[in-house]
Design a protein around this motif. Structure first.
Motif, PDB file in Angstrom:
ATOM      1  N   LEU A 131       0.822  -1.209   0.000  1.00 41.10           N
ATOM      2  CA  LEU A 131       0.000   0.000   0.000  1.00 41.10           C
ATOM      3  C   LEU A 131       0.858   1.263   0.000  1.00 41.10           C
ATOM      4  O   LEU A 131       0.524   2.251  -0.662  1.00 41.10           O
ATOM      5  N   GLN A 132       1.958   1.235   0.724  1.00 41.07           N
ATOM      6  CA  GLN A 132       2.846   2.398   0.740  1.00 41.07           C
ATOM      7  C   GLN A 132       3.389   2.694  -0.650  1.00 41.07           C
ATOM      8  O   GLN A 132       3.490   3.854  -1.063  1.00 41.07           O
ATOM      9  N   GLN A 133       3.710   1.642  -1.385  1.00 40.78           N
ATOM     10  CA  GLN A 133       4.216   1.823  -2.747  1.00 40.78           C
ATOM     11  C   GLN A 133       3.123   2.400  -3.656  1.00 40.78           C
ATOM     12  O   GLN A 133       3.374   3.310  -4.452  1.00 40.78           O
ATOM     13  N   LEU A 134       1.903   1.875  -3.524  1.00 43.19           N
ATOM     14  CA  LEU A 134       0.803   2.365  -4.343  1.00 43.19           C
ATOM     15  C   LEU A 134       0.494   3.822  -4.046  1.00 43.19           C
ATOM     16  O   LEU A 134       0.183   4.611  -4.945  1.00 43.19           O
ATOM     17  N   GLN A 135       0.574   4.201  -2.790  1.00 44.01           N
ATOM     18  CA  GLN A 135       0.174   5.545  -2.385  1.00 44.01           C
ATOM     19  C   GLN A 135       1.140   6.624  -2.847  1.00 44.01           C
ATOM     20  O   GLN A 135       0.868   7.815  -2.671  1.00 44.01           O
ATOM     21  N   GLN A 136       2.236   6.248  -3.458  1.00 44.45           N
ATOM     22  CA  GLN A 136       3.185   7.219  -3.990  1.00 44.45           C
ATOM     23  C   GLN A 136       2.721   7.830  -5.314  1.00 44.45           C
ATOM     24  O   GLN A 136       3.278   8.820  -5.783  1.00 44.45           O
ATOM     25  N   GLN A 137       1.676   7.226  -5.911  1.00 41.88           N
ATOM     26  CA  GLN A 137       1.162   7.729  -7.183  1.00 41.88           C
ATOM     27  C   GLN A 137       0.313   8.993  -6.980  1.00 41.88           C
ATOM     28  O   GLN A 137      -0.192   9.248  -5.889  1.00 41.88           O
ATOM     29  N   ASP A 138       0.159   9.747  -8.056  1.00 46.60           N
ATOM     30  CA  ASP A 138      -0.740  10.906  -8.054  1.00 46.60           C
ATOM     31  C   ASP A 138      -2.146  10.414  -8.392  1.00 46.60           C
ATOM     32  O   ASP A 138      -2.589  10.469  -9.537  1.00 46.60           O
ATOM     33  N   TRP A 139      -2.826   9.918  -7.382  1.00 45.56           N
ATOM     34  CA  TRP A 139      -4.104   9.253  -7.619  1.00 45.56           C
ATOM     35  C   TRP A 139      -5.223  10.221  -7.995  1.00 45.56           C
ATOM     36  O   TRP A 139      -6.152   9.839  -8.713  1.00 45.56           O
TER      37      TRP A 139
END
Length: 319
Positions: A42-50
């Protein structure tokens, strides 16, 4: 009696919130037990500009959200209309389905979700082969994946029909955004584009051309819907299929011994019901009858796990 009691208790918000919190905790605990790095992923995913990705994914063609879709489910207050649900989808699927191939629902296997979806594909092809007029797998050119979420089911369909373009539709723009992100990552890793499109659309009214698909698949969606929505989706699938095309559904089998054990166990049923508000609508639905009512011929069924079934029916060639 057990079902009625739990249904009544869940109308009391504090009890419902406590049950959903406990259910989500169990999902995370099981994920970690089978070796998934929940927090790290989740930490890796949350680095995106969602937020930028959400704007790109949102399509006005999806229209407004029906009331059944805007209430809490899957242990999320906003249902699928939030980043938590979308970003945790892959992890949650692997966690929830870890014991799915064990009739006693106890033995954990990290590959449980993969085996469930793989068996669905095998059962779909088996039932298509038994269905007069259904297309050969190699002749399938266009497949629609209804309620594709973040794309796990679309990926499985791509492997099943390598010559086809797969179109996935989902009503959550958050799911669409995350699904497109995962697809981008796979394409970068492989160096080639996938024949997959994930669209933000309402399954009851996709706005896609009539008669444009050979196969419509709905994988683990009907139990998340009220009966009227499932029936509307079946009618839309009938419109979208070419004559001889097939509707394929993979869902829980309420008549299976494994599923009946859940109903007989107050703790298991409470945990299950806390994440699935429309469960009893699905359980009491005559799925074969609804498919025939939509115009499909001769639904065929087989089991693809101890508590899941695959149902396939064709649109008449004469239609």
């Amino acid at each position: 009696m057990l079902v009625s009691v739990v249904e009544a208790l869940f109308k009391f918000p504090p009890l419902f919130e406590q049950a959903t919190k406990k259910a989500r905790g169990m999902i995370i605990q099981r994920a970690e037990a089978i070796g998934l790095d929940w927090d790290g992923t989740l930490q890796q995913l949350q680095q995106q500009d969602w937020e930028a990705r959400l704007q790109e994914a949102t399509d006005p063609a999806a229209g407004s959200y029906p009331s059944y879709y805007t209430q809490p489910f899957h242990a999320y207050k906003q249902g699928n209309l939030c980043w938590e649900a979308a970003q945790e989808f892959m992890l949650s699927s692997q966690s929830v389905h870890a014991p799915v191939m064990d009739p006693e629902n106890k033995k954990m296997d990290p590959l449980g979700d993969h085996m469930l979806r793989s068996n669905y594909g095998k059962c779909m092809l088996q039932l298509m082969a038994e269905t007069p007029g259904a297309p050969q797998p190699s002749a399938v050119q266009a497949v629609l994946d209804v309620g594709c979420a973040a794309g796990l089911s679309s990926l499985a369909l791509r492997e099943l029909f390598p010559a086809a373009h797969i179109t996935g539709v989902d009503l959550s723009p958050h799911m669409v955004a995350v699904g497109r992100y995962h697809q981008e990552q796979r394409e970068v890793a492989s160096g080639s584009k996938e024949p997959v499109s994930i669209l933000h659309r309402k399954a009851e009214d996709t706005q896609l051309p009539a008669g444009s698909f050979d196969v419509v698949s709905m994988c683990l969606v009907a139990h998340e819907l009220p009966q009227h929505a499932t029936k509307a989706i079946l009618q839309e699938a009938y419109r979208l299929l070419r004559p001889g095309g097939v509707m394929s559904i993979m869902e829980m089998n309420p008549n299976s011994p494994a599923f009946q054990r859940v109903f007989a166990n107050v703790f298991a049923y409470t945990a299950f019901k806390s994440t699935e508000p429309w469960l009893m609508e699905y359980v009491t639905l005559d799925l074969h009858g609804a498919m025939r009512e939509a115009g499909f011929e001769a639904p065929r069924q087989t089991e693809n796990s101890p508590k899941h079934r695959t149902v396939v029916a064709a649109k008449p060639l004469s239609s």
